[in-house]
Design a protein around this motif. Structure first.
Motif, PDB file in Angstrom:
ATOM      1  N   LEU A 141       0.826  -1.210   0.000  1.00 21.48           N
ATOM      2  CA  LEU A 141       0.000   0.000   0.000  1.00 21.48           C
ATOM      3  C   LEU A 141       0.862   1.263   0.000  1.00 21.48           C
ATOM      4  O   LEU A 141       0.522   2.252  -0.662  1.00 21.48           O
ATOM      5  CB  LEU A 141      -0.946   0.001   1.199  1.00 21.48           C
ATOM      6  CG  LEU A 141      -2.021  -1.085   1.206  1.00 21.48           C
ATOM      7  CD1 LEU A 141      -2.898  -0.949   2.436  1.00 21.48           C
ATOM      8  CD2 LEU A 141      -2.862  -1.049  -0.050  1.00 21.48           C
ATOM      9  N   THR A 142       1.965   1.238   0.712  1.00 20.49           N
ATOM     10  CA  THR A 142       2.861   2.393   0.742  1.00 20.49           C
ATOM     11  C   THR A 142       3.445   2.662  -0.635  1.00 20.49           C
ATOM     12  O   THR A 142       3.473   3.811  -1.092  1.00 20.49           O
ATOM     13  CB  THR A 142       4.001   2.156   1.762  1.00 20.49           C
ATOM     14  OG1 THR A 142       3.425   1.997   3.054  1.00 20.49           O
ATOM     15  CG2 THR A 142       4.994   3.300   1.774  1.00 20.49           C
ATOM     16  N   ILE A 143       3.892   1.608  -1.301  1.00 16.61           N
ATOM     17  CA  ILE A 143       4.463   1.775  -2.639  1.00 16.61           C
ATOM     18  C   ILE A 143       3.410   2.289  -3.611  1.00 16.61           C
ATOM     19  O   ILE A 143       3.678   3.199  -4.413  1.00 16.61           O
ATOM     20  CB  ILE A 143       5.100   0.457  -3.121  1.00 16.61           C
ATOM     21  CG1 ILE A 143       6.362   0.188  -2.293  1.00 16.61           C
ATOM     22  CG2 ILE A 143       5.415   0.491  -4.604  1.00 16.61           C
ATOM     23  CD1 ILE A 143       6.918  -1.218  -2.431  1.00 16.61           C
ATOM     24  N   LEU A 144       2.198   1.738  -3.543  1.00 21.73           N
ATOM     25  CA  LEU A 144       1.114   2.240  -4.406  1.00 21.73           C
ATOM     26  C   LEU A 144       0.856   3.722  -4.161  1.00 21.73           C
ATOM     27  O   LEU A 144       0.700   4.504  -5.110  1.00 21.73           O
ATOM     28  CB  LEU A 144      -0.171   1.441  -4.166  1.00 21.73           C
ATOM     29  CG  LEU A 144      -0.222   0.037  -4.730  1.00 21.73           C
ATOM     30  CD1 LEU A 144      -1.480  -0.683  -4.257  1.00 21.73           C
ATOM     31  CD2 LEU A 144      -0.179   0.082  -6.247  1.00 21.73           C
ATOM     32  N   MET A 145       0.826   4.108  -2.891  1.00 18.33           N
ATOM     33  CA  MET A 145       0.578   5.509  -2.563  1.00 18.33           C
ATOM     34  C   MET A 145       1.706   6.397  -3.081  1.00 18.33           C
ATOM     35  O   MET A 145       1.451   7.481  -3.633  1.00 18.33           O
ATOM     36  CB  MET A 145       0.417   5.674  -1.046  1.00 18.33           C
ATOM     37  CG  MET A 145      -0.027   7.058  -0.626  1.00 18.33           C
ATOM     38  SD  MET A 145      -1.657   7.450  -1.250  1.00 18.33           S
ATOM     39  CE  MET A 145      -1.307   8.951  -2.119  1.00 18.33           C
ATOM     40  N   LEU A 146       2.932   5.967  -2.927  1.00 14.50           N
ATOM     41  CA  LEU A 146       4.067   6.755  -3.408  1.00 14.50           C
ATOM     42  C   LEU A 146       4.041   6.897  -4.928  1.00 14.50           C
ATOM     43  O   LEU A 146       4.319   7.979  -5.456  1.00 14.50           O
ATOM     44  CB  LEU A 146       5.386   6.129  -2.956  1.00 14.50           C
ATOM     45  CG  LEU A 146       5.686   6.243  -1.467  1.00 14.50           C
ATOM     46  CD1 LEU A 146       6.922   5.410  -1.110  1.00 14.50           C
ATOM     47  CD2 LEU A 146       5.880   7.694  -1.054  1.00 14.50           C
ATOM     48  N   VAL A 147       3.698   5.818  -5.623  1.00 18.19           N
ATOM     49  CA  VAL A 147       3.615   5.875  -7.090  1.00 18.19           C
ATOM     50  C   VAL A 147       2.543   6.867  -7.519  1.00 18.19           C
ATOM     51  O   VAL A 147       2.768   7.715  -8.392  1.00 18.19           O
ATOM     52  CB  VAL A 147       3.354   4.476  -7.681  1.00 18.19           C
ATOM     53  CG1 VAL A 147       2.937   4.554  -9.139  1.00 18.19           C
ATOM     54  CG2 VAL A 147       4.586   3.599  -7.522  1.00 18.19           C
ATOM     55  N   VAL A 148       1.371   6.786  -6.900  1.00 16.41           N
ATOM     56  CA  VAL A 148       0.274   7.686  -7.270  1.00 16.41           C
ATOM     57  C   VAL A 148       0.618   9.138  -6.926  1.00 16.41           C
ATOM     58  O   VAL A 148       0.473  10.037  -7.755  1.00 16.41           O
ATOM     59  CB  VAL A 148      -1.044   7.247  -6.591  1.00 16.41           C
ATOM     60  CG1 VAL A 148      -2.125   8.314  -6.729  1.00 16.41           C
ATOM     61  CG2 VAL A 148      -1.517   5.931  -7.182  1.00 16.41           C
ATOM     62  N   TYR A 149       1.084   9.369  -5.704  1.00 15.95           N
ATOM     63  CA  TYR A 149       1.372  10.738  -5.268  1.00 15.95           C
ATOM     64  C   TYR A 149       2.516  11.345  -6.077  1.00 15.95           C
ATOM     65  O   TYR A 149       2.384  12.451  -6.613  1.00 15.95           O
ATOM     66  CB  TYR A 149       1.707  10.759  -3.774  1.00 15.95           C
ATOM     67  CG  TYR A 149       2.038  12.142  -3.283  1.00 15.95           C
ATOM     68  CD1 TYR A 149       1.023  13.062  -3.045  1.00 15.95           C
ATOM     69  CD2 TYR A 149       3.346  12.550  -3.089  1.00 15.95           C
ATOM     70  CE1 TYR A 149       1.310  14.348  -2.608  1.00 15.95           C
ATOM     71  CE2 TYR A 149       3.643  13.827  -2.658  1.00 15.95           C
ATOM     72  CZ  TYR A 149       2.628  14.717  -2.416  1.00 15.95           C
ATOM     73  OH  TYR A 149       2.915  15.992  -1.999  1.00 15.95           O
ATOM     74  N   TYR A 150       3.634  10.640  -6.179  1.00 16.81           N
ATOM     75  CA  TYR A 150       4.766  11.202  -6.907  1.00 16.81           C
ATOM     76  C   TYR A 150       4.527  11.200  -8.414  1.00 16.81           C
ATOM     77  O   TYR A 150       5.117  11.998  -9.139  1.00 16.81           O
ATOM     78  CB  TYR A 150       6.071  10.504  -6.530  1.00 16.81           C
ATOM     79  CG  TYR A 150       6.548  10.970  -5.183  1.00 16.81           C
ATOM     80  CD1 TYR A 150       6.995  12.264  -5.003  1.00 16.81           C
ATOM     81  CD2 TYR A 150       6.504  10.128  -4.078  1.00 16.81           C
ATOM     82  CE1 TYR A 150       7.402  12.720  -3.758  1.00 16.81           C
ATOM     83  CE2 TYR A 150       6.905  10.570  -2.832  1.00 16.81           C
ATOM     84  CZ  TYR A 150       7.357  11.866  -2.681  1.00 16.81           C
ATOM     85  OH  TYR A 150       7.748  12.324  -1.444  1.00 16.81           O
ATOM     86  N   GLY A 151       3.654  10.312  -8.889  1.00 17.32           N
ATOM     87  CA  GLY A 151       3.247  10.377 -10.294  1.00 17.32           C
ATOM     88  C   GLY A 151       2.517  11.682 -10.573  1.00 17.32           C
ATOM     89  O   GLY A 151       2.762  12.348 -11.592  1.00 17.32           O
ATOM     90  N   TYR A 152       1.654  12.065  -9.661  1.00 19.10           N
ATOM     91  CA  TYR A 152       0.926  13.334  -9.811  1.00 19.10           C
ATOM     92  C   TYR A 152       1.893  14.520  -9.725  1.00 19.10           C
ATOM     93  O   TYR A 152       1.828  15.437 -10.538  1.00 19.10           O
ATOM     94  CB  TYR A 152      -0.162  13.439  -8.742  1.00 19.10           C
ATOM     95  CG  TYR A 152      -1.010  14.676  -8.867  1.00 19.10           C
ATOM     96  CD1 TYR A 152      -1.849  14.868  -9.958  1.00 19.10           C
ATOM     97  CD2 TYR A 152      -0.993  15.664  -7.880  1.00 19.10           C
ATOM     98  CE1 TYR A 152      -2.640  15.998 -10.075  1.00 19.10           C
ATOM     99  CE2 TYR A 152      -1.780  16.794  -7.989  1.00 19.10           C
ATOM    100  CZ  TYR A 152      -2.592  16.956  -9.089  1.00 19.10           C
ATOM    101  OH  TYR A 152      -3.367  18.081  -9.200  1.00 19.10           O
ATOM    102  N   VAL A 153       2.784  14.477  -8.758  1.00 19.74           N
ATOM    103  CA  VAL A 153       3.768  15.557  -8.626  1.00 19.74           C
ATOM    104  C   VAL A 153       4.656  15.600  -9.872  1.00 19.74           C
ATOM    105  O   VAL A 153       4.999  16.680 -10.367  1.00 19.74           O
ATOM    106  CB  VAL A 153       4.610  15.381  -7.336  1.00 19.74           C
ATOM    107  CG1 VAL A 153       5.773  16.352  -7.296  1.00 19.74           C
ATOM    108  CG2 VAL A 153       3.721  15.558  -6.109  1.00 19.74           C
ATOM    109  N   GLY A 154       5.005  14.420 -10.403  1.00 22.70           N
ATOM    110  CA  GLY A 154       5.797  14.361 -11.633  1.00 22.70           C
ATOM    111  C   GLY A 154       5.056  14.972 -12.805  1.00 22.70           C
ATOM    112  O   GLY A 154       5.663  15.669 -13.640  1.00 22.70           O
TER     113      GLY A 154
END
Length: 110
Positions: free
Chosen positions: A37-50
């Motif tokens: 869940l942490t990795i999924l959240m990081l991918v989604v959040y940093y994907g948006y920031v990216g």
């Protein structure tokens, strides 16, 4: 019961719990699930920031004839994703993980 004997009893209970194979499986399952869940959240959040950093034009595209841009629903999606994965964790913790924890505590009390 004196303080020393109470501490010893507590230490023994902790040791019984830590040595229980069910506790080891619970820790492993819970940690693996939390990492996913942490990795999924990081991918989604940093994907948006990216997207904000590298493709501002995509997020600035208006939706229809209004003033709302594509970035707004995507940002809302990030927030909703966070709520959903939190709900998934809470559901699993309250059903599966709590049931296992209760059994481990009963075993340790015997």
């Amino acid at each position: 019961m004196s303080q020393t004997s109470q501490t010893t009893a507590t230490d023994q209970a902790v040791q019984r719990i830590q040595n229980n194979p069910a506790y080891q499986r619970l820790r492993s399952k819970r940690n693996a699930f939390a990492w996913v869940l942490t990795i999924l959240m990081l991918v989604v959040y940093y994907g948006y920031v990216g997207l904000i950093a590298f493709d501002k034009e995509l997020l600035a595209k208006p939706i229809g004839t209004g003033v709302t841009t594509l970035g707004m629903p995507i940002g809302l999606g990030v927030i909703l994703f966070t709520v959903v994965i939190t709900g998934i964790y809470v559901y699993r913790a309250n059903t599966e993980f709590d049931a296992i924890t209760e059994r481990i505590l009963k075993d340790a009390a015997q």
